[in-house]
Each structure stands twice: as C-alpha cells, then as structure tokens.
Write a protein that holds these residues in place. Sequence first.
Motif, short mmCIF file in Angstrom:
data_model
loop_
_atom_site.label_atom_id
_atom_site.label_comp_id
_atom_site.label_asym_id
_atom_site.label_seq_id
_atom_site.Cartn_x
_atom_site.Cartn_y
_atom_site.Cartn_z
N GLN A 1 3.39 -8.74 -12.18
CA GLN A 1 3.61 -7.30 -11.97
C GLN A 1 2.55 -6.78 -11.02
OE1 GLN A 1 3.23 -5.69 -15.89
NE2 GLN A 1 1.02 -5.72 -15.85
N ALA A 2 2.85 -5.68 -10.38
CA ALA A 2 1.90 -5.12 -9.41
C ALA A 2 0.66 -4.58 -10.13
CB ALA A 2 2.57 -4.00 -8.62
N LEU A 3 -0.51 -4.97 -9.62
CA LEU A 3 -1.78 -4.46 -10.13
C LEU A 3 -2.39 -3.54 -9.08
CD1 LEU A 3 -3.54 -7.76 -11.28
CD2 LEU A 3 -2.36 -6.11 -12.72
N GLN A 4 -2.97 -2.44 -9.53
CA GLN A 4 -3.74 -1.60 -8.60
C GLN A 4 -5.06 -2.31 -8.37
OE1 GLN A 4 -4.38 2.34 -10.13
NE2 GLN A 4 -3.08 3.22 -8.58
N VAL A 5 -5.34 -2.67 -7.12
CA VAL A 5 -6.54 -3.44 -6.84
C VAL A 5 -7.57 -2.68 -6.02
CG1 VAL A 5 -5.38 -5.66 -7.06
CG2 VAL A 5 -5.54 -4.60 -4.81
N GLY A 6 -7.24 -1.49 -5.54
CA GLY A 6 -8.22 -0.73 -4.77
C GLY A 6 -7.59 0.45 -4.09
N LYS A 7 -8.40 1.13 -3.29
CA LYS A 7 -7.95 2.34 -2.58
C LYS A 7 -8.54 2.35 -1.19
CE LYS A 7 -6.61 6.85 -2.82
NZ LYS A 7 -5.26 7.21 -2.53
N LEU A 8 -7.68 2.49 -0.18
CA LEU A 8 -8.11 2.65 1.20
C LEU A 8 -8.24 4.14 1.49
CD1 LEU A 8 -5.62 0.07 2.73
CD2 LEU A 8 -8.10 -0.19 2.62
N PRO A 9 -8.98 4.53 2.54
CA PRO A 9 -9.11 5.96 2.83
C PRO A 9 -7.80 6.61 3.26
CG PRO A 9 -10.34 4.62 4.42
CD PRO A 9 -9.79 3.70 3.39
N ALA A 10 -6.83 5.81 3.70
CA ALA A 10 -5.51 6.29 4.11
C ALA A 10 -4.58 5.10 4.17
CB ALA A 10 -5.60 6.96 5.49
N VAL B 1 0.87 -1.18 0.00
CA VAL B 1 0.00 0.00 0.00
C VAL B 1 0.90 1.23 0.00
CG1 VAL B 1 -1.85 1.23 1.19
CG2 VAL B 1 -1.75 -1.26 1.32
N ASP B 2 0.58 2.20 -0.86
CA ASP B 2 1.38 3.41 -0.88
C ASP B 2 0.90 4.39 0.18
OD1 ASP B 2 -0.80 4.88 -1.93
OD2 ASP B 2 0.04 4.98 -3.94
N ASP B 3 1.57 5.52 0.30
CA ASP B 3 1.25 6.46 1.37
C ASP B 3 -0.09 7.16 1.20
OD1 ASP B 3 2.22 7.95 -0.75
OD2 ASP B 3 3.78 8.96 0.41
N SER B 4 -0.72 7.03 0.03
CA SER B 4 -2.06 7.62 -0.16
C SER B 4 -3.17 6.60 0.05
CB SER B 4 -2.18 8.22 -1.56
OG SER B 4 -2.27 7.20 -2.53
N GLY B 5 -2.81 5.31 0.26
CA GLY B 5 -3.81 4.27 0.47
C GLY B 5 -4.09 3.41 -0.74
N THR B 6 -3.41 3.65 -1.86
CA THR B 6 -3.61 2.82 -3.05
C THR B 6 -3.03 1.44 -2.78
OG1 THR B 6 -3.52 4.75 -4.49
CG2 THR B 6 -3.17 2.60 -5.53
N VAL B 7 -3.81 0.38 -3.09
CA VAL B 7 -3.43 -1.00 -2.82
C VAL B 7 -2.94 -1.66 -4.11
CG1 VAL B 7 -4.24 -3.24 -1.98
CG2 VAL B 7 -5.18 -1.13 -1.01
N TYR B 8 -1.78 -2.30 -4.03
CA TYR B 8 -1.18 -3.02 -5.15
C TYR B 8 -1.02 -4.49 -4.72
CZ TYR B 8 0.27 1.67 -6.58
OH TYR B 8 0.29 3.00 -6.93
#
Length: 168
Positions: free
Chosen positions: A117-126, A89-96
């Motif tokens: 390869q890493a796929l973007q699978v979703g987004k957390l609120p943080a 998870v990156d610092d904005s909450g994007t899940v890979y």
Amino acid sequence: DLHSFPTRRSSDLGNFHAPAAAAPAATPTSLRAGSGSFVCSSNGTGVSCWGADAQANTQGARVSPTAVPGLEKVKISALSVGKGFAVAVDDSGTVYAWGANEVGQLGKKTDEALVNQALQVGKLPAAPSELVSGYEHTCALTQGTVWCFGSNRYGITKIGRASCRERV
C-alpha cells in the motif's frame, strides 16, 4: 501481440488487443514502466499498477490494472517506477511510495521487504516538474532543486554536501 489500454485502433503499429477486464477505469494521463515487468498509470487521481510483483515473480503477476491502496482519492501530479517499486507525488508535494523496500528504496524504513500500500514517505516544497526512479532510488526536480531518496548503496542519493534523503 501488443496490448492497448483502453482503446484499439487499427491504424496503430502492431496487432493491438484491449481486453475489457484489463482496461483502466479511466483514460490514463501518465504511464510509467520500471524494470521487473512492473507498470503503473494514473488518470490524475489515484494510481493503478499491473505486471510482475516487486520480486519479479510472474506467477503472482496482476494482469489487470489494480488500484494502489491509499491513493484512491489522491490527486497525482507525478509518477515514477523503479525496480519493483513506485513513487507518486500529489499536487501539494506529498511523496508516496510502495513496492520493494528490502534496501530502503521507498525512502522510509519498514519491517516488510514488500509494501503493498502507498506510504507517505516525505514532503517536497511543491509538486515536481520531473520525477525519476532508478534501480533503488528516486529523484525529483522541484523549483530548480534536486531531491533524492531511497537506497544510497552506490552514493546516488548524495548531492553535494548533504544527503537528499534527509530533505524529503
């Protein structure tokens, strides 16, 4: 023998070796191991993994840490490894996620059982304070709420009345 990445100290337990070819490019700040002899680390930007592949095939094992394609410049705030798959998870909450996906472990349907390869699978609120992966699922603790995704074969990704998979 134990192998140490990237330093060697005689005061450490055991007989450590640090082959130059196997050391990560930068000092890791996080290290995670999953089942199936699969290990990943991050120094805060990008992720490197080594060990057996997602099907626990040691003949195709990567001895040296290998950068995960798609994460080279991503600032990583959380990292977790399950059975043959991994999640960052990156610092904005994007899940890979990447690795084994034959039963939906990555939380996103793909045509391939193994995603290299890493796929973007979703987004957390943080960014999460905790990120844990089990056999076929991952859960994140973000701002007091648990978010889960992946296989729901054993009901693990259901909390209360809603499927967490729908939240991510």
